[in-house]
Design a protein around this motif. Structure first.
Motif, PDB file in Angstrom:
ATOM      1  N   TYR A 140       0.855  -1.178   0.000  1.00 51.00           N
ATOM      2  CA  TYR A 140       0.000   0.000   0.000  1.00 51.00           C
ATOM      3  C   TYR A 140       0.899   1.239   0.000  1.00 51.00           C
ATOM      4  O   TYR A 140       1.924   1.261   0.692  1.00 51.00           O
ATOM      5  CB  TYR A 140      -0.910  -0.013   1.234  1.00 51.00           C
ATOM      6  N   ALA A 141       0.466   2.254  -0.733  1.00 53.09           N
ATOM      7  CA  ALA A 141       1.279   3.472  -0.847  1.00 53.09           C
ATOM      8  C   ALA A 141       1.129   4.346   0.391  1.00 53.09           C
ATOM      9  O   ALA A 141       2.013   5.160   0.698  1.00 53.09           O
ATOM     10  CB  ALA A 141       0.868   4.252  -2.085  1.00 53.09           C
ATOM     11  N   LEU A 142       0.000   4.201   1.108  1.00 57.62           N
ATOM     12  CA  LEU A 142      -0.272   5.107   2.231  1.00 57.62           C
ATOM     13  C   LEU A 142      -1.410   4.547   3.078  1.00 57.62           C
ATOM     14  O   LEU A 142      -2.309   3.894   2.555  1.00 57.62           O
ATOM     15  CB  LEU A 142      -0.705   6.481   1.672  1.00 57.62           C
ATOM     16  N   ALA A 143      -1.344   4.831   4.386  1.00 60.36           N
ATOM     17  CA  ALA A 143      -2.493   4.594   5.279  1.00 60.36           C
ATOM     18  C   ALA A 143      -2.885   5.949   5.858  1.00 60.36           C
ATOM     19  O   ALA A 143      -2.012   6.718   6.275  1.00 60.36           O
ATOM     20  CB  ALA A 143      -2.114   3.634   6.394  1.00 60.36           C
ATOM     21  N   VAL A 144      -4.175   6.252   5.863  1.00 54.41           N
ATOM     22  CA  VAL A 144      -4.653   7.546   6.367  1.00 54.41           C
ATOM     23  C   VAL A 144      -5.578   7.297   7.548  1.00 54.41           C
ATOM     24  O   VAL A 144      -6.572   6.560   7.423  1.00 54.41           O
ATOM     25  CB  VAL A 144      -5.437   8.332   5.294  1.00 54.41           C
ATOM     26  N   VAL A 145      -5.258   7.918   8.678  1.00 56.92           N
ATOM     27  CA  VAL A 145      -6.007   7.641   9.900  1.00 56.92           C
ATOM     28  C   VAL A 145      -6.201   8.926  10.694  1.00 56.92           C
ATOM     29  O   VAL A 145      -5.240   9.660  10.966  1.00 56.92           O
ATOM     30  CB  VAL A 145      -5.218   6.629  10.769  1.00 56.92           C
ATOM     31  N   ALA A 146      -7.461   9.184  11.090  1.00 61.05           N
ATOM     32  CA  ALA A 146      -7.719  10.294  12.015  1.00 61.05           C
ATOM     33  C   ALA A 146      -7.313   9.837  13.412  1.00 61.05           C
ATOM     34  O   ALA A 146      -7.811   8.803  13.884  1.00 61.05           O
ATOM     35  CB  ALA A 146      -9.198  10.666  11.991  1.00 61.05           C
ATOM     36  N   HIS A 147      -6.436  10.589  14.054  1.00 55.54           N
ATOM     37  CA  HIS A 147      -5.994  10.207  15.404  1.00 55.54           C
ATOM     38  C   HIS A 147      -7.194  10.057  16.321  1.00 55.54           C
ATOM     39  O   HIS A 147      -7.273   9.122  17.110  1.00 55.54           O
ATOM     40  CB  HIS A 147      -5.008  11.262  15.919  1.00 55.54           C
ATOM     41  N   SER A 148      -8.137  11.015  16.227  1.00 56.05           N
ATOM     42  CA  SER A 148      -9.405  10.856  16.942  1.00 56.05           C
ATOM     43  C   SER A 148     -10.534  11.278  16.023  1.00 56.05           C
ATOM     44  O   SER A 148     -10.429  12.269  15.302  1.00 56.05           O
ATOM     45  CB  SER A 148      -9.418  11.698  18.218  1.00 56.05           C
ATOM     46  N   SER A 149     -11.609  10.501  16.073  1.00 57.70           N
ATOM     47  CA  SER A 149     -12.766  10.800  15.220  1.00 57.70           C
ATOM     48  C   SER A 149     -13.510  12.009  15.749  1.00 57.70           C
ATOM     49  O   SER A 149     -13.777  12.107  16.946  1.00 57.70           O
ATOM     50  CB  SER A 149     -13.699   9.594  15.210  1.00 57.70           C
ATOM     51  N   ASN A 150     -13.911  12.891  14.824  1.00 61.20           N
ATOM     52  CA  ASN A 150     -14.715  14.044  15.245  1.00 61.20           C
ATOM     53  C   ASN A 150     -16.184  13.657  15.405  1.00 61.20           C
ATOM     54  O   ASN A 150     -17.005  14.505  15.687  1.00 61.20           O
ATOM     55  CB  ASN A 150     -14.585  15.200  14.240  1.00 61.20           C
ATOM     56  N   VAL A 151     -16.504  12.350  15.232  1.00 59.23           N
ATOM     57  CA  VAL A 151     -17.883  11.905  15.433  1.00 59.23           C
ATOM     58  C   VAL A 151     -17.985  11.026  16.682  1.00 59.23           C
ATOM     59  O   VAL A 151     -18.722  11.347  17.614  1.00 59.23           O
ATOM     60  CB  VAL A 151     -18.415  11.144  14.197  1.00 59.23           C
ATOM     61  N   SER A 152     -17.239   9.922  16.713  1.00 57.22           N
ATOM     62  CA  SER A 152     -17.363   9.020  17.878  1.00 57.22           C
ATOM     63  C   SER A 152     -16.414   9.420  19.001  1.00 57.22           C
ATOM     64  O   SER A 152     -16.580   8.966  20.130  1.00 57.22           O
ATOM     65  CB  SER A 152     -17.079   7.571  17.467  1.00 57.22           C
ATOM     66  N   GLY A 153     -15.419  10.223  18.705  1.00 55.12           N
ATOM     67  CA  GLY A 153     -14.428  10.595  19.721  1.00 55.12           C
ATOM     68  C   GLY A 153     -13.417   9.493  19.990  1.00 55.12           C
ATOM     69  O   GLY A 153     -12.558   9.632  20.864  1.00 55.12           O
ATOM     70  N   ALA A 154     -13.489   8.376  19.232  1.00 51.64           N
ATOM     71  CA  ALA A 154     -12.553   7.262  19.446  1.00 51.64           C
ATOM     72  C   ALA A 154     -11.128   7.703  19.122  1.00 51.64           C
ATOM     73  O   ALA A 154     -10.910   8.431  18.146  1.00 51.64           O
ATOM     74  CB  ALA A 154     -12.941   6.092  18.554  1.00 51.64           C
ATOM     75  N   VAL A 155     -10.189   7.247  19.935  1.00 45.13           N
ATOM     76  CA  VAL A 155      -8.778   7.608  19.735  1.00 45.13           C
ATOM     77  C   VAL A 155      -8.034   6.372  19.236  1.00 45.13           C
ATOM     78  O   VAL A 155      -8.196   5.277  19.782  1.00 45.13           O
ATOM     79  CB  VAL A 155      -8.149   8.102  21.063  1.00 45.13           C
ATOM     80  N   GLN A 156      -7.251   6.541  18.196  1.00 45.69           N
ATOM     81  CA  GLN A 156      -6.469   5.412  17.655  1.00 45.69           C
ATOM     82  C   GLN A 156      -5.140   5.258  18.390  1.00 45.69           C
ATOM     83  O   GLN A 156      -4.550   6.256  18.815  1.00 45.69           O
ATOM     84  CB  GLN A 156      -6.183   5.622  16.157  1.00 45.69           C
ATOM     85  N   ASP A 157      -4.692   4.015  18.494  1.00 44.88           N
ATOM     86  CA  ASP A 157      -3.402   3.694  19.098  1.00 44.88           C
ATOM     87  C   ASP A 157      -2.333   3.833  18.005  1.00 44.88           C
ATOM     88  O   ASP A 157      -2.094   2.907  17.227  1.00 44.88           O
ATOM     89  CB  ASP A 157      -3.480   2.254  19.633  1.00 44.88           C
ATOM     90  N   LEU A 158      -1.706   5.013  17.953  1.00 44.25           N
ATOM     91  CA  LEU A 158      -0.790   5.298  16.840  1.00 44.25           C
ATOM     92  C   LEU A 158       0.466   4.417  16.883  1.00 44.25           C
ATOM     93  O   LEU A 158       0.958   3.989  15.836  1.00 44.25           O
ATOM     94  CB  LEU A 158      -0.383   6.776  16.838  1.00 44.25           C
ATOM     95  N   ALA A 159       0.950   4.129  18.098  1.00 44.37           N
ATOM     96  CA  ALA A 159       2.163   3.305  18.186  1.00 44.37           C
ATOM     97  C   ALA A 159       1.854   1.892  17.683  1.00 44.37           C
ATOM     98  O   ALA A 159       2.613   1.317  16.880  1.00 44.37           O
ATOM     99  CB  ALA A 159       2.665   3.268  19.624  1.00 44.37           C
ATOM    100  N   GLY A 160       0.729   1.328  18.121  1.00 38.75           N
ATOM    101  CA  GLY A 160       0.324  -0.005  17.679  1.00 38.75           C
ATOM    102  C   GLY A 160       0.078  -0.028  16.174  1.00 38.75           C
ATOM    103  O   GLY A 160       0.445  -0.979  15.475  1.00 38.75           O
ATOM    104  N   LEU A 161      -0.495   1.035  15.680  1.00 32.63           N
ATOM    105  CA  LEU A 161      -0.812   1.116  14.259  1.00 32.63           C
ATOM    106  C   LEU A 161       0.469   1.164  13.425  1.00 32.63           C
ATOM    107  O   LEU A 161       0.595   0.472  12.411  1.00 32.63           O
ATOM    108  CB  LEU A 161      -1.649   2.382  14.027  1.00 32.63           C
ATOM    109  N   HIS A 162       1.415   1.974  13.888  1.00 33.61           N
ATOM    110  CA  HIS A 162       2.690   2.083  13.173  1.00 33.61           C
ATOM    111  C   HIS A 162       3.325   0.695  13.040  1.00 33.61           C
ATOM    112  O   HIS A 162       3.804   0.312  11.972  1.00 33.61           O
ATOM    113  CB  HIS A 162       3.618   3.031  13.931  1.00 33.61           C
ATOM    114  N   ASP A 163       3.263  -0.055  14.124  1.00 33.92           N
ATOM    115  CA  ASP A 163       3.834  -1.397  14.128  1.00 33.92           C
ATOM    116  C   ASP A 163       3.071  -2.306  13.151  1.00 33.92           C
ATOM    117  O   ASP A 163       3.664  -2.996  12.328  1.00 33.92           O
ATOM    118  CB  ASP A 163       3.733  -1.917  15.575  1.00 33.92           C
ATOM    119  N   ALA A 164       1.726  -2.260  13.240  1.00 37.56           N
ATOM    120  CA  ALA A 164       0.909  -3.139  12.396  1.00 37.56           C
ATOM    121  C   ALA A 164       1.064  -2.792  10.920  1.00 37.56           C
ATOM    122  O   ALA A 164       0.942  -3.659  10.052  1.00 37.56           O
ATOM    123  CB  ALA A 164      -0.557  -3.025  12.804  1.00 37.56           C
ATOM    124  N   LEU A 165       1.342  -1.538  10.625  1.00 36.51           N
ATOM    125  CA  LEU A 165       1.422  -1.111   9.217  1.00 36.51           C
ATOM    126  C   LEU A 165       2.721  -1.547   8.538  1.00 36.51           C
ATOM    127  O   LEU A 165       2.829  -1.491   7.310  1.00 36.51           O
ATOM    128  CB  LEU A 165       1.277   0.412   9.109  1.00 36.51           C
TER     129      LEU A 165
END
Ligand SMILES: Cc1ncc(COP(=O)(O)O)c(C=O)c1O
Length: 376
Positions: A140-165
């Motif tokens: 994949y050329a890129l992954a795009v992720v909102a750190h926190s959603s402006n709708v649900s307010g959910a926060v992504q685990d950026l460190a875990g995501l970096h690893d998984a990507l």
């Protein structure tokens, strides 16, 4: 009046924001990087110092990798349109704002890129194990992720995501988290990040930031005068000039400088915001007919809800008219998020507390919604 619309923009702004803007507008000031006289040099210093402070706050070693933009939207466009090439495959979280989805839709049409939505839980938090499996089907050329959603307010685990990507380049939309949660861009392995300064950074509107890792040389979105290399018809190759054509939003930068003075003294208030959201979630749990669309584990940065069959616009209007509570109904420019949450097309009412709100404000909001649910 209780202001619960910080996810749209923060209010009030710290006093220093207005003071610095007024100072900029009333004292002798000039364009930055355009002339050699003292007023121009003073402006260039203001730009440099503000960029340096922002770089320090966001964990960026070389401040020229932070580009001033008009807002998060422009930064996201810069990365998506400057990076992606025909046929690229792109991963997106299911919660992306139209500031991501609309430029991507254009690139699907014009550059024939393809999109793959990342697997996630009901609130939109990315499933890291399932992501590892998706990434194996790449590249994949890129992954795009909102750190926190402006709708649900959910926060992504950026460190875990970096690893998984697994080295897939990562673009973070930090519109909802810059100045709210700690972010250390370079140590978190983030390649690109875009945000505005008018939300959690408590600055004025019309200014944003875009981090571009020095490992990439993107095409600029806009070209023009930079005050540098004026003998050439070619855009300068060095940063930040390569990406900052035209006069900068200097009073916006002055206001941001004021906001940063305040933020540095006070510290980040993400925990306060999460605490207020959790108070709302707990207090609203027993309201008859209420559906909550935000995680209830103390991490949400805003709270989305619906009340029985009442249209979100009617609920928001009644909260304002009868209780003086200002909040936002509808799709919040993020239809993809509502499709994921099952709230499309009507949307939700979003209550988004911030730095100026108190526990009493949350209690008032809870009482108001209880009253509307029980008395009609
Ligand atoms: C998650 C998210 N991304 C992008 C944006 C766009 O920000 P701006 O309008 O400041 O460019 C917003 C604004 O609400 C947002 O919440």
């Amino acid at each position: 009046m209780i202001y619960l619309d910080h996810a749209a923009t923060s209010w009030p702004k710290p006093r220093a924001v207005g003071e610095e803007i007024a100072r900029w507008l009333t004292e002798l000031t000039a364009n930055a990087g355009r002339s050699g006289h003292q007023a121009s040099l003073a402006s260039a210093r203001l730009v440099f110092q503000t960029r340096e402070r922002l770089a320090e706050l966001l964990g960026v070693a070389h401040s020229e990798d932070l580009i001033f933009t008009h807002g998060a939207t422009e930064g996201l466009n810069l990365v998506l349109k400057g990076l992606l090439t025909p046929g690229d495959r792109v991963l997106v979280s299911p919660l992306e704002h139209n500031a991501v989805m609309r430029p991507l839709a254009t690139l699907v049409r014009e550059r024939h890129i393809t999109l793959q939505t990342l697997p996630a839980d009901p609130w939109g938090r990315i499933d890291l194990e399932a992501t590892r499996r998706v990434v194996r089907s790449g590249p994949y050329a890129l992954a795009v992720v909102a750190h926190s959603s402006n709708v649900s307010g959910a926060v992504q685990d950026l460190a875990g995501l970096h690893d998984a990507l697994n080295h897939t380049p990562l673009l973070v939309d930090a519109a909802q988290t810059a100045g709210v949660l700690p972010i250390s861009i370079e140590s978190a392995g983030i390649d690109f990040l875009a945000c505005s300064v008018h939300k959690g950074l408590l600055g004025p509107s019309g200014l944003g930031l875009c981090y571009l890792s020095p490992r990439y040389d993107l095409l600029p979105l806009v070209e023009g005068g930079t005050g540098s290399h004026s003998e050439s018809f070619e855009q300068p190759g060095f940063r930040p000039d390569r990406y900052e054509s035209g006069t900068l939003n200097l009073h916006g930068i002055a206001g941001t400088c004021g906001a940063l003075q305040d933020l540095t003294q006070r510290g980040l208030l993400g925990e306060h915001q999460q605490h207020l959201c959790q108070l709302l979630i707990d207090g609203l749990a027993t309201v008859p007919g209420l559906r909550l669309h935000s995680p209830a584990d103390g991490t949400a940065l805003c709270v989305s809800l619906n009340l029985a069959e009442m249209p979100p616009e009617s609920l928001a209007l009644r909260l304002e008219r009868e209780f003086g509570i200002l909040c936002r109904p509808g799709l919040h420019c993020a239809p993809a998020a509502h499709q994921h949450l099952g709230t499309f097309p009507a949307g939700t009412v979003r209550l988004s507390p911030g730095w100026g709100n108190t526990i009493q404000d949350m209690e008032t909001a809870i009482r108001a919604i209880h009253a509307l649910a029980t008395n009609g």
